[in-house]
Design a protein around this motif. Structure first.
Motif, short mmCIF file in Angstrom:
data_model
loop_
_atom_site.label_atom_id
_atom_site.label_comp_id
_atom_site.label_asym_id
_atom_site.label_seq_id
_atom_site.Cartn_x
_atom_site.Cartn_y
_atom_site.Cartn_z
N ASP A 8 7.36 6.49 3.71
CA ASP A 8 7.57 5.32 4.58
C ASP A 8 8.78 5.47 5.48
N GLY A 9 9.08 6.70 5.88
CA GLY A 9 10.17 6.93 6.82
C GLY A 9 11.55 6.97 6.21
N ALA A 10 11.65 7.05 4.89
CA ALA A 10 12.97 7.09 4.25
C ALA A 10 13.77 8.28 4.78
N LEU A 11 15.06 8.05 5.03
CA LEU A 11 15.93 9.11 5.53
C LEU A 11 16.53 9.94 4.41
N ILE A 12 16.71 9.34 3.25
CA ILE A 12 17.22 10.04 2.08
C ILE A 12 16.14 9.97 1.00
N HIS A 13 15.79 11.10 0.42
CA HIS A 13 14.72 11.17 -0.56
C HIS A 13 15.29 11.39 -1.96
N GLU A 14 14.77 10.64 -2.90
CA GLU A 14 15.17 10.80 -4.30
C GLU A 14 14.29 11.87 -4.95
N VAL A 15 14.93 12.85 -5.55
CA VAL A 15 14.21 13.96 -6.18
C VAL A 15 14.44 13.85 -7.69
N HIS A 16 13.42 13.38 -8.40
CA HIS A 16 13.54 13.17 -9.84
C HIS A 16 12.14 13.15 -10.44
N PRO A 17 12.00 13.46 -11.72
CA PRO A 17 10.68 13.47 -12.33
C PRO A 17 10.12 12.06 -12.52
N VAL A 18 8.80 11.96 -12.41
CA VAL A 18 8.10 10.70 -12.66
C VAL A 18 7.05 10.96 -13.74
N ALA A 19 7.02 10.13 -14.77
CA ALA A 19 6.09 10.32 -15.88
C ALA A 19 4.65 10.32 -15.37
N ASP A 62 17.67 11.98 -16.63
CA ASP A 62 16.99 13.18 -16.14
C ASP A 62 17.62 13.70 -14.85
N ARG A 63 17.20 14.91 -14.51
CA ARG A 63 17.66 15.57 -13.28
C ARG A 63 17.42 14.65 -12.08
N TRP A 64 18.42 14.61 -11.20
CA TRP A 64 18.35 13.74 -10.03
C TRP A 64 19.09 14.40 -8.88
N LEU A 65 18.34 14.73 -7.85
CA LEU A 65 18.91 15.24 -6.61
C LEU A 65 18.57 14.26 -5.49
N ARG A 66 19.31 14.34 -4.39
CA ARG A 66 18.96 13.58 -3.20
C ARG A 66 18.80 14.57 -2.06
N ARG A 67 17.79 14.34 -1.22
CA ARG A 67 17.46 15.28 -0.15
C ARG A 67 17.58 14.62 1.22
N CYS A 68 18.02 15.41 2.19
CA CYS A 68 18.04 14.95 3.58
C CYS A 68 17.48 16.04 4.47
N TYR A 69 16.97 15.63 5.65
CA TYR A 69 16.50 16.55 6.68
C TYR A 69 17.41 16.43 7.90
N SER A 70 17.55 17.53 8.61
CA SER A 70 18.32 17.51 9.85
C SER A 70 17.56 18.28 10.93
N LEU A 71 17.50 17.70 12.11
CA LEU A 71 16.82 18.31 13.25
C LEU A 71 17.83 18.48 14.38
N ARG A 72 17.91 19.68 14.93
CA ARG A 72 18.92 19.97 15.95
C ARG A 72 18.69 19.16 17.23
N ALA A 73 17.43 18.99 17.61
CA ALA A 73 17.14 18.26 18.84
C ALA A 73 15.78 17.59 18.70
N VAL A 74 15.73 16.30 18.96
CA VAL A 74 14.48 15.55 18.95
C VAL A 74 14.02 15.42 20.40
N PRO A 75 12.79 15.85 20.74
CA PRO A 75 12.31 15.69 22.11
C PRO A 75 12.41 14.23 22.56
N ARG A 76 12.73 14.04 23.84
CA ARG A 76 12.91 12.68 24.35
C ARG A 76 11.66 11.84 24.15
N TRP A 77 10.49 12.44 24.39
CA TRP A 77 9.24 11.68 24.25
C TRP A 77 9.02 11.24 22.80
N ALA A 78 9.40 12.13 21.85
CA ALA A 78 9.24 11.77 20.44
C ALA A 78 10.22 10.67 20.06
#
Length: 329
Positions: free
Chosen positions: A116-127, A293-309
Motif C-alpha cells: 500500500d505504498g509504505a516507505l519503510i517495510h517491516e521484515v519479520h516472520p509471520v506465522a 523474533d528477528r526484525w529488520l526494517r527496509r527502505c528503497y532509494s531511487l537516484r532520480a524519479v522521472p518528472r512524468w512519474a
C-alpha cells in the motif's frame, strides 16, 4: 574463488557520531511527508564520515555492491510484530535513520502496488508464511535484485537490524555481479546480455492477484560493460525461453553463490545494497513468534524519479501502480 569470509566495505560510527545520528533521525522521523529538499539541513548535518562514505558508495563504483554501517541508533522497541502491515514504528527513531540514509543516496521511495505504498517495510516472520519467498518467510531466500519486474527498480536498498533471530544465525547474503561474472563463460555472458528473459511479479506485488502472476517484458539479465557491469535477476522469478537460457541462469546463480558475502547483522547495523550491482538473499532461521523474533526494517532509494512519474504519484514519494506505467519504459 570464494569471497564469503571477506568483510564488505563499511564503517563503524564512533559514539559521538551515533549520538548525532540519534538527534538528527529523531527530528527526521516526525517530519512525515517531507521531501528530500525539505530535509536538506539534516542531511548536511549528518556525521562527516558516514555522509562521505554513503556519497562515495552512491557514485556506483563499488565492486562489492554493498556497504555496511555499524553503530546506528535503534532506540526502544516494542515486541516484534506478528502480522502484516504493522505500523507500530511510524515516527520511530529508525524511520528517521532510514529516511536520511535513503535521501542521501537518492530519494526514499515506495510503490503503490507493494504494501500500500509504505516507505519503510517491516521484515519479520509471520506465522503460517514460513515458506513464502518474501519479508514474512523464514526459509532461505535465494539471490535476487529488488523488484526485478519493475521499470523503475530501486537504485539502492537498505536493511537495518532492530533485533536478531534467537540463535543469531540469520545472515543477509550479498553477491556482486562484478565478482560473479568472472566465473561465467563468454557464451553464457552473451546469452545473459540478450533481452530474452522475463521476470514474474514478486509475491509482495501480487498478494491480491488470484490468477497467475504477470510478467515483465523481455529484458537482459546482464547489461553494461566492464568495469561497470550491472544485473537484473531474480533466481525465483526470472526465466528464459529455452534450455540454453535456463542453463545460463543456473550458471549465474552458481557464480553468485560461489562469490557471496554473508553478513550477520546485529541491532544497530545496516547493509546498503546497490540494486543494479549486487543481488541479495537470506539464510534460513527458526522463528518462535514470541515477540522477540528477528526484525529488520527496509527502505528503497531511487537516484532520480522521472518528472512524468512524479506527477502521477498518488502521494509524495510513492510510485504509481504498475498498470499505469506499463510499457512506458
Amino acid at each position: 574463488m570464494n569471497l564469503m569470509t571477506q568483510d564488505p566495505t563499511g564503517l563503524v560510527l564512533p559514539e559521538p557520531d551515533g549520538r548525532r545520528m540519534r538527534e538528527l533521525a529523531s527530528r527526521a522521523a516526525v517530519l512525515s511527508g517531507a521531501s528530500t529538499a525539505e530535509l536538506a539541513d539534516l542531511l548536511l548535518d549528518m556525521p562527516g564520515g558516514l555522509r562521505q562514505g554513503l556519497l562515495d558508495f552512491a557514485a556506483g563504483t563499488s565492486g562489492q555492491g554493498c556497504f555496511v554501517i555499524r553503530g546506528l541508533p535503534v532506540g526502544d522497541l516494542p515486541g516484534t510484530p506478528q502480522w502484516h502491515g504493522s505500523r507500530v514504528l511510524e515516527q520511530h527513531l529508525t524511520t528517521g535513520v532510514l529516511t536520511l540514509v535513503a535521501d542521501l543516496l537518492g530519494s526514499l521511495i515506495g510503490y503503490q502496488d507493494e504494501k500500500d505504498g509504505a516507505l519503510i517495510h517491516e521484515v519479520h516472520p509471520v506465522a503460517g508464511e514460513e515458506q513464502r519467498i518474501e519479508n514474512s518467510g523464514s526459509v532461505a531466500f535465494d539471490f535476487h535484485t529488488e523488484n526485478v519486474h519493475h521499470p523503475l527498480r530501486p537504485d539502492f536498498l537498505g536493511l537495518l537490524c532492530l533485533r536478531q533471530d534467537h540463535e543469531g544465525v540469520a545472515a543477509t547474503r550479498v553477491a556482486s555481479v562484478r565478482d560473479a561474472a568472472a566465473l561465467l563463460t563468454g557464451a553464457q555472458r552473451e546469452i545473459l546480455s540478450e533481452p530474452r528473459f522475463r521476470s514474474a511479479y514478486p509475491t509482495s506485488f501480487a498478494r491480491n492477484i488470484a490468477a497467475r502472476r504477470p510478467e515483465s517484458g523481455p529484458h537482459p539479465v546482464l547489461f553494461g560493460a566492464e568495469p561497470n557491469l550491472f544485473m537484473r535477476f531474480n533466481s525465483h522469478t526470472t526465466s528464459g525461453p529455452d534450455r540454453e537460457s535456463d542453463e545460463a541462469l543456473r550458471a549465474l546463480a552458481a557464480a553468485l553463490e560461489e562469490t557471496c558475502r554473508e553478513i550477520v547483522l546485529r541491532p544497530g547495523e545496516m547493509v546498503v545494497v546497490d540494486n543494479h550491482v549486487a543481488a541479495h538473499g537470506r539464510s534460513a532461521f527458526t522463528p518462535r513468534y514470541d515477540g522477540m523474533d528477528r526484525w529488520l526494517r527496509r527502505c528503497y532509494s531511487l537516484r532520480a524519479v522521472p518528472r512524468w512519474a512524479e506527477q502521477m504519484m498518488p502521494q509524495r514519494r510513492v510510485l504509481p501502480e504498475l498498470k499505469q506505467i506499463s510499457g512506458v519504459l
